[in-house]
Design a protein around this motif. Structure first.
Motif, mmCIF file in Angstrom:
data_model
loop_
_atom_site.group_PDB
_atom_site.id
_atom_site.type_symbol
_atom_site.label_atom_id
_atom_site.label_comp_id
_atom_site.label_asym_id
_atom_site.label_seq_id
_atom_site.Cartn_x
_atom_site.Cartn_y
_atom_site.Cartn_z
ATOM 1 N N VAL A 1 0.654 -1.257 -0.325
ATOM 2 C CA VAL A 1 -0.453 0.268 -0.139
ATOM 3 C C VAL A 1 0.940 1.292 -0.245
ATOM 4 O O VAL A 1 1.046 1.762 -1.251
ATOM 5 C CB VAL A 1 -1.070 0.155 1.264
ATOM 6 N N LEU A 2 1.636 1.183 1.449
ATOM 7 C CA LEU A 2 2.834 2.351 1.058
ATOM 8 C C LEU A 2 3.761 2.280 -0.454
ATOM 9 O O LEU A 2 3.258 3.777 -0.947
ATOM 10 C CB LEU A 2 3.683 2.068 1.985
ATOM 11 N N ALA B 1 3.811 5.677 -5.943
ATOM 12 C CA ALA B 1 3.873 5.687 -7.426
ATOM 13 C C ALA B 1 2.262 6.649 -7.372
ATOM 14 O O ALA B 1 2.356 7.464 -8.492
ATOM 15 C CB ALA B 1 3.308 4.494 -7.750
ATOM 16 N N ALA B 2 1.431 6.913 -6.535
ATOM 17 C CA ALA B 2 0.047 7.812 -7.234
ATOM 18 C C ALA B 2 0.909 9.124 -7.141
ATOM 19 O O ALA B 2 0.094 10.046 -7.564
ATOM 20 C CB ALA B 2 -0.991 7.512 -5.917
ATOM 21 N N ALA C 1 1.090 16.610 -2.481
ATOM 22 C CA ALA C 1 1.700 15.071 -3.294
ATOM 23 C C ALA C 1 1.852 13.984 -2.525
ATOM 24 O O ALA C 1 1.719 12.705 -2.009
ATOM 25 C CB ALA C 1 2.296 15.343 -4.745
ATOM 26 N N PHE C 2 2.992 14.421 -1.895
ATOM 27 C CA PHE C 2 3.935 13.914 -0.853
ATOM 28 C C PHE C 2 3.619 13.345 0.728
ATOM 29 O O PHE C 2 4.449 12.998 0.770
ATOM 30 C CB PHE C 2 5.519 14.091 -1.431
ATOM 31 N N LEU C 3 3.213 14.529 1.138
ATOM 32 C CA LEU C 3 3.257 14.478 2.902
ATOM 33 C C LEU C 3 2.374 13.099 2.969
ATOM 34 O O LEU C 3 2.864 12.934 3.931
ATOM 35 C CB LEU C 3 2.463 16.441 3.136
ATOM 36 N N PRO C 4 0.864 12.996 2.341
ATOM 37 C CA PRO C 4 1.025 12.002 3.193
ATOM 38 C C PRO C 4 1.585 10.189 3.145
ATOM 39 O O PRO C 4 1.524 9.575 3.990
ATOM 40 C CB PRO C 4 -0.282 11.284 2.012
ATOM 41 N N PRO C 5 2.042 10.301 1.521
ATOM 42 C CA PRO C 5 3.089 9.093 2.292
ATOM 43 C C PRO C 5 4.512 9.175 2.704
ATOM 44 O O PRO C 5 4.713 8.269 3.509
ATOM 45 C CB PRO C 5 3.306 8.612 0.353
ATOM 46 N N VAL C 6 4.868 10.125 3.346
ATOM 47 C CA VAL C 6 5.682 10.715 3.570
ATOM 48 C C VAL C 6 5.040 10.270 5.337
ATOM 49 O O VAL C 6 6.157 9.589 5.962
ATOM 50 C CB VAL C 6 6.191 12.398 3.754
ATOM 51 N N GLN D 1 -5.160 10.328 1.604
ATOM 52 C CA GLN D 1 -4.597 10.726 0.731
ATOM 53 C C GLN D 1 -5.480 10.664 -0.476
ATOM 54 O O GLN D 1 -5.575 11.536 -1.536
ATOM 55 C CB GLN D 1 -3.849 9.722 -0.276
ATOM 56 N N GLY D 2 -6.361 9.617 -0.381
ATOM 57 C CA GLY D 2 -7.017 9.355 -1.651
ATOM 58 C C GLY D 2 -8.364 10.920 -2.202
ATOM 59 O O GLY D 2 -8.854 11.425 -2.941
ATOM 60 N N ALA D 3 -8.770 10.769 -0.636
ATOM 61 C CA ALA D 3 -9.880 11.830 -0.586
ATOM 62 C C ALA D 3 -9.470 12.934 -1.172
ATOM 63 O O ALA D 3 -9.794 13.672 -1.736
ATOM 64 C CB ALA D 3 -10.545 11.417 0.817
#
Length: 213
Positions: free
Chosen positions: A10-11, A16-17, A49-54, A98-100
């Motif tokens: 998932v990470l 990638a997203a 864009a990148f705060l959620p995966p971080v 992240q998606g929302a």
């Protein structure tokens, strides 16, 4: 073993997203909403864009490596795949956020309050189902002085907490259908009560058992 790979997978999808949507995001993106469902904090394209995966990666590493230095690590190890599924549930929740938020930034109409509360409620239900199987440790669970001083108090507290958090999670999912800001207020009271009441009850159990701290 498959459950151990769910969170990393998932990470990877989250990263990638983020890279895919980054060029398409506006220069200014919403980062936070208040109880009325209004944006009260904005940020740049890169942050959006990148705060959620971080954050998700940091949480994953924390949940993966902190148990390794727990003095009662063996009790967490005994959970095996159950603990891996808990970690995965947390990361899946963050992927939902992240998606929302990305959808809103791209101009898609999303009721962010309802989505977040439904996700939190589902996560609460997952945690509630997990808690009764957790044995004494310093990393996961209702860690009060009274649960940590008595295995019996720990066990009974987590049995009660499991039920209260499942109920609290289901009520929070239901609250997602309410209008703003009522949904947020109901959810806050419900979530806090379902977690704090078992913690307070652990003191009562400790007093009844007469266990010295």
């Amino acid at each position: 073993m498959r459950s151990r790979w769910l969170a990393p997978a998932v990470l990877a999808l989250m990263w990638a997203a983020a890279m895919i949507v980054y060029p398409n995001l506006p220069e200014r993106v919403p980062l936070h909403w208040n109880l009325q469902g209004e944006v009260d904090r904005w940020g740049g394209r890169g942050t959006g864009a990148f705060l959620p995966p971080v954050i998700a990666t940091f949480v994953y590493l924390l949940m993966t490596y902190v148990p390794r230095i727990d003095p009662r690590k063996r009790n967490i190890d005994r959970l095996g795949g159950d603990y891996a599924l808990l970690v995965s549930a947390v990361i899946l929740f963050m992927a939902l956020l992240q998606g929302a938020t990305t959808a809103v930034a791209l101009g898609v109409k999303v009721n962010i309050g309802a989505v977040v509360l439904a996700g939190v409620g589902a996560l609460w239900v997952a945690i509630g189902n997990y808690l009764p199987r957790v044995r004494q440790n310093f990393t996961v669970g209702i860690r009060t002085p009274w649960t940590l001083s008595s295995e019996a108090v720990w066990r009974e507290t987590h049995r009660i907490a499991g039920r209260s958090m499942v109920v609290g999670g289901l009520l929070t999912i239901g609250a997602a259908l309410l209008p703003d800001p009522t949904r947020g207020l109901v959810a806050i009271v419900t979530l806090l009560s379902s977690a704090l009441l078992p913690a307070a009850w652990s003191y009562v159990l400790w007093r009844r058992g007469g266990v010295n701290p």
